[in-house]
Motif scaffolding. Structure first.
Motif, PDB file in Angstrom:
ATOM      1  N   ASN A 134       0.827  -1.208   0.000  1.00  0.00           N
ATOM      2  CA  ASN A 134       0.000   0.000   0.000  1.00  0.00           C
ATOM      3  C   ASN A 134       0.864   1.261   0.000  1.00  0.00           C
ATOM      4  O   ASN A 134       0.587   2.224  -0.740  1.00  0.00           O
ATOM      5  N   ALA A 138       1.244   4.130  -3.193  1.00  0.00           N
ATOM      6  CA  ALA A 138       0.374   5.236  -2.792  1.00  0.00           C
ATOM      7  C   ALA A 138       0.286   6.353  -3.820  1.00  0.00           C
ATOM      8  O   ALA A 138      -0.751   7.022  -3.934  1.00  0.00           O
ATOM      9  N   TRP A 141      -2.558   6.626  -7.236  1.00  0.00           N
ATOM     10  CA  TRP A 141      -4.007   6.866  -7.152  1.00  0.00           C
ATOM     11  C   TRP A 141      -4.344   8.265  -7.651  1.00  0.00           C
ATOM     12  O   TRP A 141      -3.756   9.255  -7.218  1.00  0.00           O
ATOM     13  N   GLU A 144      -9.436   9.702  -4.459  1.00  0.00           N
ATOM     14  CA  GLU A 144      -9.258   9.447  -3.033  1.00  0.00           C
ATOM     15  C   GLU A 144      -9.836   8.075  -2.682  1.00  0.00           C
ATOM     16  O   GLU A 144     -11.056   7.911  -2.635  1.00  0.00           O
ATOM     17  N   ALA A 146     -10.186   4.506  -0.127  1.00  0.00           N
ATOM     18  CA  ALA A 146     -10.207   4.190   1.300  1.00  0.00           C
ATOM     19  C   ALA A 146      -8.770   4.044   1.795  1.00  0.00           C
ATOM     20  O   ALA A 146      -7.876   3.666   1.029  1.00  0.00           O
ATOM     21  N   LEU A 147      -8.541   4.350   3.062  1.00  0.00           N
ATOM     22  CA  LEU A 147      -7.195   4.311   3.624  1.00  0.00           C
ATOM     23  C   LEU A 147      -7.009   3.098   4.525  1.00  0.00           C
ATOM     24  O   LEU A 147      -7.964   2.600   5.121  1.00  0.00           O
ATOM     25  N   ASP A 148      -5.766   2.628   4.611  1.00  0.00           N
ATOM     26  CA  ASP A 148      -5.468   1.522   5.514  1.00  0.00           C
ATOM     27  C   ASP A 148      -5.216   2.043   6.914  1.00  0.00           C
ATOM     28  O   ASP A 148      -5.364   3.242   7.197  1.00  0.00           O
ATOM     29  N   GLY A 151      -3.048   5.058   7.296  1.00  0.00           N
ATOM     30  CA  GLY A 151      -3.434   6.269   6.594  1.00  0.00           C
ATOM     31  C   GLY A 151      -3.005   6.333   5.147  1.00  0.00           C
ATOM     32  O   GLY A 151      -3.022   7.407   4.540  1.00  0.00           O
ATOM     33  N   ARG A 152      -2.658   5.190   4.570  1.00  0.00           N
ATOM     34  CA  ARG A 152      -2.253   5.148   3.166  1.00  0.00           C
ATOM     35  C   ARG A 152      -3.366   4.553   2.309  1.00  0.00           C
ATOM     36  O   ARG A 152      -4.194   3.780   2.807  1.00  0.00           O
ATOM     37  N   PRO A 153      -3.403   4.891   1.003  1.00  0.00           N
ATOM     38  CA  PRO A 153      -4.417   4.303   0.124  1.00  0.00           C
ATOM     39  C   PRO A 153      -4.379   2.779   0.199  1.00  0.00           C
ATOM     40  O   PRO A 153      -3.312   2.176   0.052  1.00  0.00           O
ATOM     41  N   ASP A 154      -5.538   2.175   0.417  1.00  0.00           N
ATOM     42  CA  ASP A 154      -5.591   0.738   0.686  1.00  0.00           C
ATOM     43  C   ASP A 154      -5.723  -0.059  -0.617  1.00  0.00           C
ATOM     44  O   ASP A 154      -6.785  -0.582  -0.945  1.00  0.00           O
TER      45      ASP A 154
END
Length: 273
Positions: A134, A138, A141, A144, A146-148, A151-154
């Protein structure tokens, strides 16, 4: 039969309990006890294999999730017709044996601790690899997502097609097709060598940190919504998870990933040595 109480989330590999029922599962006997240390194969997300071991000295040939309706009918594994934890159903661990045992008998349950340890290491390494992936992806993307837990793009949750835990490793397959592009992810020009190097660099740092790992257990029942947590240097990561894990990243030794890309599917193979 009442929903099975499970002790594997706390790391237990043995116990003593009472047989409260038995149901046929193919040509085997699905024995149900009040409380078990055995981790069964989950029918909805079968990532971690079932524990091996013995029940009253009998080999447990397989261990699967069962569900009993309000009428008393029991369904096993893929035949379960309702979602995990559906109200009005009892959720059971079925220990499959070749021989029957009488209801009411007290029995000893012993899990193969070495096999469990390998799966626990593989499952923790799988989560760490997903978080590292992830982080590395990052900047790909355009929308925007969902975040893991860090706090990173999941990417892992957005693209995962299948995940299989193996002793001291895992195999995760991600779809890179049209649906992921619509979510805003671009795989164009993905350099697998660079991806591998950056993910492995992050994993090495996390293993060296000796980060504590724990599983939050809100209740003793099989279907309790458990959560994996790891106190990494970047913050505390959390992932919903019903599997088993090690207690610190230092136990994993060296964790490495390797990638292959075929027909819009990215496969990540994680190993720890």
């Amino acid at each position: 039969m009442r929903s099975t109480v499970v002790t594997f989330p706390s790391g237990r590999v043995s116990g003593r309990s009472t047989i409260e029922g038995a149901v046929p599962v193919g040509d085997r006997h699905g024995l149900v006890v009040v409380e078990t240390p055995f981790h069964p194969l989950d029918h909805a997300w079968p990532d971690q294999p079932a524990d091996r071991g013995t029940l009253a000295g009998l080999p447990v040939l397989d261990c699967v999730t069962g569900a009993q309706s309000s009428t008393g009918e029991v369904f096993a594994g893929e035949d379960i017709p309702v979602r995990r934890g559906a109200e009005g159903w009892e959720w059971l661990v079925l220990h499959l044996t070749e021989s029957p045992l009488p209801v009411g008998a007290e029995v000893e349950l012993e899990v193969d601790a070495g096999f469990r340890a390998g799966l626990s290491a593989g499952h923790t390494a799988c989560h760490l690899a997903a978080l590292a992936l992830n982080a590395v992806l990052a900047d790909r993307w355009r929308k925007e997502p969902a975040l893991d837990g860090l706090g990173r793009p999941d990417f892992d949750q957005a693209a995962i097609a299948s995940s299989r835990i193996v002793p001291r490793g895992s195999v995760d397959v991600y779809r890179l097709g049209k649906s992921l592009r619509k979510k805003g992810f671009s795989a164009e020009g993905l350099d697998l060598a660079q991806l591998t190097w950056r993910v492995n660099e992050q994993l090495a740092a996390w293993v060296e940190a000796g980060a504590p790992v724990a599983v939050d257990v809100p209740g003793p029942e099989l279907t309790a919504r458990r959560t994996w947590r790891c106190s990494l240097p970047e913050g505390e990561a959390s992932i919903p998870c019903g599997g088993t894990h090690v207690s610190t990243t230092a136990e994993l030794g060296r964790v490495e990933v390797a990638f292959t890309l075929e027909e819009a599917a990215l496969t990540m193979r994680t190993t720890c040595a």
